[in-house]
Design a protein around this motif. Structure first.
Motif, short mmCIF file in Angstrom:
data_model
loop_
_atom_site.label_atom_id
_atom_site.label_comp_id
_atom_site.label_asym_id
_atom_site.label_seq_id
_atom_site.Cartn_x
_atom_site.Cartn_y
_atom_site.Cartn_z
N ALA A 293 33.60 19.53 67.13
CA ALA A 293 33.44 18.30 67.90
C ALA A 293 32.67 18.51 69.19
O ALA A 293 32.61 17.61 70.04
CB ALA A 293 34.82 17.70 68.22
N LYS A 294 32.06 19.66 69.35
CA LYS A 294 31.38 19.97 70.62
C LYS A 294 30.23 19.01 70.89
O LYS A 294 30.04 18.54 72.02
CB LYS A 294 30.86 21.40 70.60
CG LYS A 294 30.29 21.85 71.94
CD LYS A 294 29.97 23.32 71.95
CE LYS A 294 29.49 23.77 73.34
NZ LYS A 294 29.22 25.23 73.38
N ALA A 295 29.45 18.70 69.87
CA ALA A 295 28.28 17.84 70.06
C ALA A 295 28.65 16.43 70.48
O ALA A 295 27.89 15.77 71.19
CB ALA A 295 27.44 17.81 68.79
N SER A 296 29.82 15.96 70.05
CA SER A 296 30.22 14.58 70.33
C SER A 296 31.20 14.46 71.49
O SER A 296 31.66 13.36 71.81
CB SER A 296 30.85 13.95 69.07
OG SER A 296 32.00 14.70 68.67
N THR A 297 31.54 15.58 72.13
CA THR A 297 32.51 15.58 73.22
C THR A 297 31.82 15.87 74.55
O THR A 297 31.02 16.81 74.62
CB THR A 297 33.61 16.65 72.97
OG1 THR A 297 34.23 16.41 71.71
CG2 THR A 297 34.67 16.61 74.06
N THR B 209 37.26 17.19 64.52
CA THR B 209 35.86 16.77 64.41
C THR B 209 35.50 15.66 65.40
O THR B 209 34.34 15.28 65.48
CB THR B 209 35.54 16.29 62.99
OG1 THR B 209 36.44 15.24 62.63
CG2 THR B 209 35.68 17.43 61.99
N THR B 210 36.49 15.15 66.14
CA THR B 210 36.22 14.10 67.13
C THR B 210 36.89 14.46 68.45
O THR B 210 37.81 15.28 68.49
CB THR B 210 36.75 12.73 66.67
OG1 THR B 210 38.19 12.76 66.67
CG2 THR B 210 36.25 12.39 65.27
N THR B 211 36.44 13.81 69.50
CA THR B 211 37.03 14.04 70.82
C THR B 211 38.51 13.69 70.83
O THR B 211 39.34 14.43 71.38
CB THR B 211 36.29 13.21 71.88
OG1 THR B 211 34.91 13.57 71.90
CG2 THR B 211 36.88 13.44 73.26
#
Length: 223
Positions: free
Chosen positions: A123-127, A40-42
């Motif tokens: 995690a696409k939106a935050s990476t 869920t995170t980079t």
């Protein structure tokens, strides 16, 4: 006194059951990563693809397994009685440790790649877009590399392109040509996504040219 005790006990049980929440009881393990809460995170994506590299090599009888494979050919010979010697003499079986370990190592790596590719969209939106593409390219390159080694050593092998549970693990072999086409698709995707080079701590990761070179090698070895 007994009546008072019963009342207190009853009130205690009411409080306990009123405070119970099924959602709080049905929790994911909190002491280790799992597919439902990870990716869920980079940072988690980077750690996941790093883990997929770890199956590239392992020690067999004290040496890298690639060196031990040379001992199964006419290039080298091991005097001690080892798995490599047994394979070189044609005396190996499916139970030979080296045969089983290589198989397990590569499929473990494939499983890590499958899990990452299935879940990384969380995690696409935050990476950063470039990093997201690079991580996907690395996972596809590694999966192709593992399958390329498997078909080179074992011929037809089960093609697994998704996460599976233990009940699904007894799979038939897939024709080598079908696995080969899958390898080429993964490598073509990796070629489009991977950078030409890296700097700093990222030096050593899969590159665009590494994917092209491996595609050429697999194509050559498979006619």
């Amino acid at each position: 006194m007994m009546k008072k005790f019963n009342i207190v006990t009853g009130l205690f049980l009411v409080v306990i059951f009123a405070g119970c929440n099924k959602n709080k009881l049905n929790r994911f393990p909190e002491d280790q990563p799992n597919s439902a809460t990870y990716y869920t995170t980079t940072d988690q994506l980077v750690l996941a693809v790093n883990a997929a590299y770890s199956n590239l090599s392992y020690a067999q009888d004290g040496y890298p397994y690639l060196m031990q494979l040379e001992c199964t050919s006419d290039l080298m010979w091991q005097r001690p009685t080892t798995d490599a010697q047994a394979i070189g003499l044609g005396q190996h079986t499916p139970a030979t440790t080296m045969v089983r370990t290589i198989w397990n190592q590569f499929y473990t790596g494939i499983g890590k790649c499958n899990m990452l590719l299935e879940n990384m969209s969380k995690a696409k939106a935050s990476t950063p877009a470039a990093l997201f593409r690079r991580i996907e390219g690395e996972a596809r390159f590694l999966r192709a590399y593992y399958y390329g080694n498997l078909i080179s050593l074992y011929g037809d092998v089960p093609l697994v392109n998704k996460s599976i549970n233990p009940d699904e693990s007894f799979l038939p072999r897939t024709p080598r040509a079908e696995v080969l086409n899958f390898i080429f698709r993964d490598l073509d995707s990796a070629i489009a996504q991977l950078p030409l080079s890296y700097s700093g701590i990222d030096i050593g990761r899969a590159t665009n040219s590494a994917a092209m070179a491996y595609k050429a090698r697999i194509a050559l070895y498979n006619g």
